[in-house]
Design an enzyme around this catalytic site. Structure first.
Site, PDB file in Angstrom:
ATOM      1  N   ASP A  16     -13.691   7.578  -2.530  1.00 55.01           N
ATOM      2  CA  ASP A  16     -13.155   7.098  -3.821  1.00 55.01           C
ATOM      3  C   ASP A  16     -13.712   7.882  -5.009  1.00 55.01           C
ATOM      4  OD1 ASP A  16     -11.493   5.116  -2.813  1.00 55.01           O
ATOM      5  OD2 ASP A  16     -13.078   3.619  -2.796  1.00 55.01           O
ATOM      6  N   SER A  31      -0.518   4.098   0.881  1.00 59.89           N
ATOM      7  CA  SER A  31      -1.210   5.032   1.774  1.00 59.89           C
ATOM      8  C   SER A  31      -0.318   5.568   2.903  1.00 59.89           C
ATOM      9  CB  SER A  31      -2.475   4.383   2.345  1.00 59.89           C
ATOM     10  OG  SER A  31      -3.413   4.216   1.308  1.00 59.89           O
ATOM     11  N   SER A  73       0.828  -1.210   0.000  1.00 56.57           N
ATOM     12  CA  SER A  73       0.000   0.000   0.000  1.00 56.57           C
ATOM     13  C   SER A  73       0.861   1.259   0.000  1.00 56.57           C
ATOM     14  CB  SER A  73      -0.895   0.005   1.244  1.00 56.57           C
ATOM     15  OG  SER A  73      -1.523   1.272   1.353  1.00 56.57           O
ATOM     16  N   GLY A 131     -16.866  -2.999 -15.700  1.00 55.38           N
ATOM     17  CA  GLY A 131     -16.938  -3.614 -14.374  1.00 55.38           C
ATOM     18  C   GLY A 131     -18.178  -3.167 -13.623  1.00 55.38           C
ATOM     19  N   LYS A 161     -14.098  -3.026   2.386  1.00 54.08           N
ATOM     20  CA  LYS A 161     -14.897  -1.787   2.323  1.00 54.08           C
ATOM     21  C   LYS A 161     -16.359  -1.993   2.705  1.00 54.08           C
ATOM     22  CE  LYS A 161     -11.916   0.464  -1.050  1.00 54.08           C
ATOM     23  NZ  LYS A 161     -11.823   1.181  -2.330  1.00 54.08           N
TER      24      LYS A 161
HETATM   25  P1  ATR Z   1     -15.345  -5.767  -5.704  1.00 55.96           P
HETATM   26  O1  ATR Z   1     -16.798  -5.703  -5.418  1.00 55.96           O
HETATM   27  O2  ATR Z   1     -14.488  -5.910  -4.504  1.00 55.96           O
HETATM   28  O3  ATR Z   1     -14.899  -4.667  -6.645  1.00 55.96           O
HETATM   29  P2  ATR Z   1     -15.959  -7.886  -7.459  1.00 55.96           P
HETATM   30  O4  ATR Z   1     -17.378  -7.884  -7.079  1.00 55.96           O
HETATM   31  O5  ATR Z   1     -15.251  -9.180  -7.658  1.00 55.96           O
HETATM   32  O6  ATR Z   1     -15.049  -7.106  -6.461  1.00 55.96           O
HETATM   33  O7  ATR Z   1     -15.872  -6.994  -8.782  1.00 55.96           O
HETATM   34  C1  ATR Z   1     -14.811  -6.976  -9.587  1.00 55.96           C
HETATM   35  C2  ATR Z   1     -15.253  -6.569 -10.993  1.00 55.96           C
HETATM   36  O8  ATR Z   1     -14.203  -6.868 -11.897  1.00 55.96           O
HETATM   37  C3  ATR Z   1     -16.478  -7.302 -11.500  1.00 55.96           C
HETATM   38  O9  ATR Z   1     -17.174  -6.436 -12.373  1.00 55.96           O
HETATM   39  C4  ATR Z   1     -15.847  -8.469 -12.256  1.00 55.96           C
HETATM   40  O10 ATR Z   1     -16.678  -9.021 -13.249  1.00 55.96           O
HETATM   41  P3  ATR Z   1     -17.814 -10.099 -12.856  1.00 55.96           P
HETATM   42  O11 ATR Z   1     -18.929  -9.328 -12.233  1.00 55.96           O
HETATM   43  O12 ATR Z   1     -18.201 -10.733 -14.134  1.00 55.96           O
HETATM   44  O13 ATR Z   1     -17.151 -11.069 -11.890  1.00 55.96           O
HETATM   45  C5  ATR Z   1     -14.685  -7.770 -12.886  1.00 55.96           C
HETATM   46  N1  ATR Z   1     -13.573  -8.645 -13.276  1.00 55.96           N
HETATM   47  C6  ATR Z   1     -12.715  -9.295 -12.463  1.00 55.96           C
HETATM   48  N2  ATR Z   1     -11.778  -9.953 -13.188  1.00 55.96           N
HETATM   49  C7  ATR Z   1     -12.055  -9.690 -14.502  1.00 55.96           C
HETATM   50  C8  ATR Z   1     -11.458 -10.068 -15.737  1.00 55.96           C
HETATM   51  N3  ATR Z   1     -10.374 -10.853 -15.763  1.00 55.96           N
HETATM   52  N4  ATR Z   1     -12.005  -9.612 -16.874  1.00 55.96           N
HETATM   53  C9  ATR Z   1     -13.089  -8.825 -16.861  1.00 55.96           C
HETATM   54  N5  ATR Z   1     -13.711  -8.426 -15.714  1.00 55.96           N
HETATM   55  C10 ATR Z   1     -13.198  -8.858 -14.552  1.00 55.96           C
END
Ligand code: ATR
Length: 283
Positions: free
Chosen positions: A109, A23, A21, A134, A72
């Site tokens: 954020d 931070s 980190s 995402g 979080k």
């Molecule tokens: P957080 O809520 O902590 O951010 P998360 O719910 O796992 O973690 O969200 C991560 C995001 O990154 C999600 O949108 C995930 O897509 P999915 O909803 O289909 O799981 C996305 N993500 C993670 N790895 C990925 C990858 N290799 N390619 C594309 N999207 C990815």
């Protein structure tokens, strides 16, 4: 312990993992710049330990915590009261002890991202077409301030399209949001593409069709790494006018947390420049 050390207010970031980190470095620079006597540590805390460790930290005199992945949402639950933006995000990255002993939770954020985009990089959001990649926690944290900036068009694309759809519906009262999977992006083009997936953390890139960045369009990865992330490289290859990773957002969200704790907003530009120099990029 010297008398001076004994007087310093204690802060920390909790996360898992947390060893890399930035931070502590950022808050130590802010403290030096503003003449605030504080110390700031990075503490590895697993999700199942979080409530007990946070209680212990505040009971032991700690004044404030930052919480990062994967804590979080737990921090949101932990807070006795929360800001409106934290309620929207259902996630808290900043906890602050109040004089009455209760703990306030906020999410800095989204404000950090908007300050980096608009103030540091000089980007205009109003009237622009914006694509967010995402639909996880990172996207939740930025939707409200992005919508308030008045984009012409906002789309969330996700590997799992249903999650994007659910998020678009949840935030739909704040403005119009479309949702889709990555392949449905073919044939569309955007002024600004924000990568809020966790893909960069594992060195991966979401499967993006070519041609989705407009001429003079910009790319921004909310994640950062020691070198360029796969999405930052993709943006450069796509001809982005500006293509940045999330170090500016990291420093800005920290500055907003510092303001909540200390009542003073530090200067961020010299800190961003220094952090960039320290990772071998020209500041
Ligand atoms: P957080 O809520 O902590 O951010 P998360 O719910 O796992 O973690 O969200 C991560 C995001 O990154 C999600 O949108 C995930 O897509 P999915 O909803 O289909 O799981 C996305 N993500 C993670 N790895 C990925 C990858 N290799 N390619 C594309 N999207 C990815």
């Amino acid at each position: 312990m010297t008398q001076q050390a004994a007087q310093k207010d204690r802060y920390a970031v909790f996360g898992f993992p947390v060893a890399h980190s930035k931070s502590p470095r950022i808050h130590t620079l802010f403290a030096a710049q503003t003449g605030q006597a504080l110390e700031y540590a990075a503490l590895e805390v697993a999700a199942e330990q979080f409530p007990a460790r946070a209680r212990e930290f505040f009971a032991g005199g700690g004044k404030g915590l930052n919480c990062t992945v994967p804590l979080k949402e737990l921090a949101w639950r932990f807070a006795d009261l929360r800001s409106e933006r934290a309620e929207r995000a259902k996630a808290v990255n900043t906890l602050a002890l109040r004089p009455d002993g209760t703990v306030f939770g906020d999410n800095t954020d989204g404000a950090g991202l908007l300050r980096d985009l608009t103030i540091n990089l000089g980007l205009e959001i109003a009237g622009k077409s914006v694509l967010i990649l995402g639909a996880g926690g990172a996207t939740r944290g930025i939707l409200q301030p992005l919508l308030r900036s008045g984009p012409d068009h906002l789309i969330i694309a996700n590997r799992t399209p249903e999650k994007a759809k659910a998020l678009a519906a949840e935030f739909g009262d704040l403005g119009e949001i479309e949702s889709c999977g990555f392949d449905a992006l073919a044939g569309q083009a955007f002024d600004l593409i924000l990568n809020a997936t966790a893909a960069s953390l594992t060195g991966e890139l979401p499967p993006l069709p070519s041609g989705i960045l407009k001429n003079n369009g910009c790319c921004y990865d909310l994640a950062y790494a020691q070198g360029p992330t796969p999405f930052v490289r993709w943006g450069h290859d796509a001809g982005a006018a500006i293509c940045m990773d999330g170090v500016g957002m990291l420093v800005e969200q920290a500055a907003e947390a510092f303001r909540i704790w200390r009542g003073i907003y530090p200067e961020t530009a010299p800190v961003i420049a220094l952090i960039n120099r320290e990772r071998g990029l020209s500041g």
